[in-house]
Design a protein around this motif. Structure first.
Motif, PDB file in Angstrom:
ATOM      1  N   GLU A  75       0.852  -1.152  -0.014  1.00 40.26           N
ATOM      2  CA  GLU A  75       0.062   0.032   0.160  1.00 40.26           C
ATOM      3  C   GLU A  75       1.110   1.501  -0.167  1.00 40.26           C
ATOM      4  OE1 GLU A  75      -4.171   0.947   2.233  1.00 40.26           O
ATOM      5  OE2 GLU A  75      -1.691   1.682   3.359  1.00 40.26           O
ATOM      6  N   LEU A  76       0.742   2.258  -0.727  1.00 45.96           N
ATOM      7  CA  LEU A  76       1.236   3.301  -1.266  1.00 45.96           C
ATOM      8  C   LEU A  76       1.131   4.619  -0.873  1.00 45.96           C
ATOM      9  CD1 LEU A  76       2.934   2.906  -4.455  1.00 45.96           C
ATOM     10  CD2 LEU A  76       3.814   1.953  -2.637  1.00 45.96           C
ATOM     11  N   VAL A  77      -0.347   4.407  -1.355  1.00 51.88           N
ATOM     12  CA  VAL A  77      -1.283   5.950  -1.043  1.00 51.88           C
ATOM     13  C   VAL A  77      -2.477   5.027  -0.203  1.00 51.88           C
ATOM     14  CG1 VAL A  77      -2.265   7.947  -1.415  1.00 51.88           C
ATOM     15  CG2 VAL A  77      -0.429   7.441  -2.770  1.00 51.88           C
ATOM     16  N   SER A  78      -3.013   5.698   1.180  1.00 58.37           N
ATOM     17  CA  SER A  78      -3.815   5.332   2.121  1.00 58.37           C
ATOM     18  C   SER A  78      -4.924   6.541   2.123  1.00 58.37           C
ATOM     19  CB  SER A  78      -3.829   5.133   3.556  1.00 58.37           C
ATOM     20  OG  SER A  78      -4.296   4.988   3.981  1.00 58.37           O
ATOM     21  N   ASP A  79      -6.362   5.965   1.992  1.00 56.23           N
ATOM     22  CA  ASP A  79      -7.459   6.970   2.082  1.00 56.23           C
ATOM     23  C   ASP A  79      -7.375   8.597   1.314  1.00 56.23           C
ATOM     24  OD1 ASP A  79      -8.214   4.807   3.785  1.00 56.23           O
ATOM     25  OD2 ASP A  79      -7.458   6.407   5.102  1.00 56.23           O
ATOM     26  N   ALA A  80      -6.746   7.959   0.401  1.00 58.24           N
ATOM     27  CA  ALA A  80      -6.748   9.341  -0.754  1.00 58.24           C
ATOM     28  C   ALA A  80      -8.513   9.888  -0.904  1.00 58.24           C
ATOM     29  CB  ALA A  80      -5.894   9.082  -1.619  1.00 58.24           C
ATOM     30  N   LEU A  81      -8.436  11.166  -0.489  1.00 56.24           N
ATOM     31  CA  LEU A  81     -10.427  11.571  -0.748  1.00 56.24           C
ATOM     32  C   LEU A  81     -10.187  12.815  -2.189  1.00 56.24           C
ATOM     33  CD1 LEU A  81     -12.846  11.489  -0.118  1.00 56.24           C
ATOM     34  CD2 LEU A  81     -12.538  13.795   1.864  1.00 56.24           C
ATOM     35  N   LEU A  82     -10.981  12.047  -2.113  1.00 62.54           N
ATOM     36  CA  LEU A  82     -10.999  13.316  -4.489  1.00 62.54           C
ATOM     37  C   LEU A  82     -12.423  13.860  -4.776  1.00 62.54           C
ATOM     38  CD1 LEU A  82     -10.288  13.105  -6.860  1.00 62.54           C
ATOM     39  CD2 LEU A  82     -10.767  11.653  -7.655  1.00 62.54           C
ATOM     40  N   LEU A  83     -12.514  14.769  -4.491  1.00 64.50           N
ATOM     41  CA  LEU A  83     -13.480  15.779  -5.353  1.00 64.50           C
ATOM     42  C   LEU A  83     -13.381  15.663  -6.389  1.00 64.50           C
ATOM     43  CD1 LEU A  83     -16.353  17.658  -4.451  1.00 64.50           C
ATOM     44  CD2 LEU A  83     -14.671  19.548  -4.428  1.00 64.50           C
ATOM     45  N   PRO A  84     -13.911  15.198  -7.367  1.00 66.09           N
ATOM     46  CA  PRO A  84     -13.905  15.582  -8.712  1.00 66.09           C
ATOM     47  C   PRO A  84     -14.949  16.622  -9.695  1.00 66.09           C
ATOM     48  CG  PRO A  84     -15.559  13.432  -8.869  1.00 66.09           C
ATOM     49  CD  PRO A  84     -15.079  14.226  -7.376  1.00 66.09           C
ATOM     50  N   ALA A  85     -14.820  17.724  -8.703  1.00 66.42           N
ATOM     51  CA  ALA A  85     -15.324  19.124  -9.835  1.00 66.42           C
ATOM     52  C   ALA A  85     -15.443  18.974 -11.694  1.00 66.42           C
ATOM     53  CB  ALA A  85     -14.616  20.152  -9.416  1.00 66.42           C
ATOM     54  N   THR A  86     -16.503  18.730 -12.250  1.00 68.76           N
ATOM     55  CA  THR A  86     -17.311  18.955 -13.151  1.00 68.76           C
ATOM     56  C   THR A  86     -18.087  19.087 -13.614  1.00 68.76           C
ATOM     57  OG1 THR A  86     -15.922  16.215 -12.778  1.00 68.76           O
ATOM     58  CG2 THR A  86     -17.732  16.803 -14.425  1.00 68.76           C
ATOM     59  N   VAL A  87     -17.907  20.029 -14.995  1.00 69.11           N
ATOM     60  CA  VAL A  87     -18.795  20.871 -16.054  1.00 69.11           C
ATOM     61  C   VAL A  87     -18.453  20.005 -16.822  1.00 69.11           C
ATOM     62  CG1 VAL A  87     -20.090  22.408 -16.494  1.00 69.11           C
ATOM     63  CG2 VAL A  87     -19.195  22.683 -14.304  1.00 69.11           C
ATOM     64  N   THR A  88     -20.006  19.982 -17.745  1.00 71.13           N
ATOM     65  CA  THR A  88     -20.004  19.177 -18.797  1.00 71.13           C
ATOM     66  C   THR A  88     -21.487  20.225 -19.317  1.00 71.13           C
ATOM     67  OG1 THR A  88     -21.426  17.554 -17.986  1.00 71.13           O
ATOM     68  CG2 THR A  88     -19.221  16.658 -18.060  1.00 71.13           C
ATOM     69  N   ALA A  89     -21.574  19.858 -21.057  1.00 72.76           N
ATOM     70  CA  ALA A  89     -22.790  19.918 -21.917  1.00 72.76           C
ATOM     71  C   ALA A  89     -22.757  19.000 -23.011  1.00 72.76           C
ATOM     72  CB  ALA A  89     -22.447  21.212 -22.849  1.00 72.76           C
TER      73      ALA A  89
END
Length: 225
Positions: free
Chosen positions: A105-119
């Motif tokens: 395990e190299l990275v633990s509990d990485a919390l991502l907010l994927p802000a996205t806007v699409t047409a």
């Protein structure tokens, strides 16, 4: 699967509720709100090693684990066929080695907010309303921790870089009657990277470039008003 069945049942129950009738072909100026069950399926492969003070095995490769989360989406129809959509939700991932250091395990509990806007452009096929679209995304890492395998090596901090990217999208909506309720199914493919850094005190011990490029698959219920 249980979450999606519950959401589908909720949609059927809501569709049976009396409400003001709405012409589904007259969508300009309306807002659609969606509650979704979402599978986030990232890649996480290493594409470049920039710094390596610990001597990683030459064939070291990584992947990020999948996650299943609730999300919401809000969509505004500019015309009957063109809309703008944004999503809200966070997803948490670990990054593990799959070769070179398999299982580490190299990275633990990485919390991502994927802000996205699409047409999106919507087609009218009667009972099914398919759409295609695309847009921009900004991946913000709200938190991340050194993985368990890195701590014995003296790693004290891990950092994943926030990055811009873009997304392609396709899906379809299924109206349930004329009251604005419906089912919705959506697939997005993101194209975005991140730089991972591991620090031992103030020393940058490892820096690698990673391809995230997740598939994000969603299904749920919608209400347009």
């Amino acid at each position: 699967m249980k979450t999606l069945l519950m959401l589908g049942g909720a949609a059927l129950a809501l569709a049976a509720t009396p409400a003001m009738a709405q012409d589904d072909t007259d969508r300009a100026g309306s807002v659609q709100f969606k509650v979704l069950g979402t599978a986030v399926l990232p890649d996480g492969a290493i594409t470049d090693v920039n710094v390596d003070l610990v001597g990683l095995p030459a064939n070291t490769q990584t992947e990020a684990n999948n996650n299943f989360v609730p999300t919401i989406a809000i969509e505004y129809f500019l015309t009957d066929n063109v809309s703008i959509e944004t999503i809200a939700g966070t997803t948490q991932h670990d990054v593990d080695a799959v070769s070179g250091l398999p299982g580490a395990e190299l990275v633990s509990d990485a919390l991502l907010l994927p802000a996205t806007v699409t047409a999106k452009y919507h087609f009218d096929l009667g009972g099914v309303k398919p759409y295609v679209g695309g847009g921009v995304a900004y991946f913000m890492w709200l938190s991340d921790k050194p993985g368990a395998a890195t701590i014995p090596l003296g790693v004290t901090d891990t950092d994943l870089s926030d990055e811009f990217g873009f997304a392609l999208q396709a899906g379809f909506d299924v109206p349930l009657g004329d009251n604005g309720f419906g089912l919705t199914f959506d697939a997005k493919r993101y194209f975005i990277d991140t730089t991972a850094r591991w620090f031992a005190g103030n020393t940058l011990a490892i820096e690698t470039e990673h391809k995230l490029d997740p598939w994000v698959l969603s299904a749920g219920v919608a209400y347009r008003f």
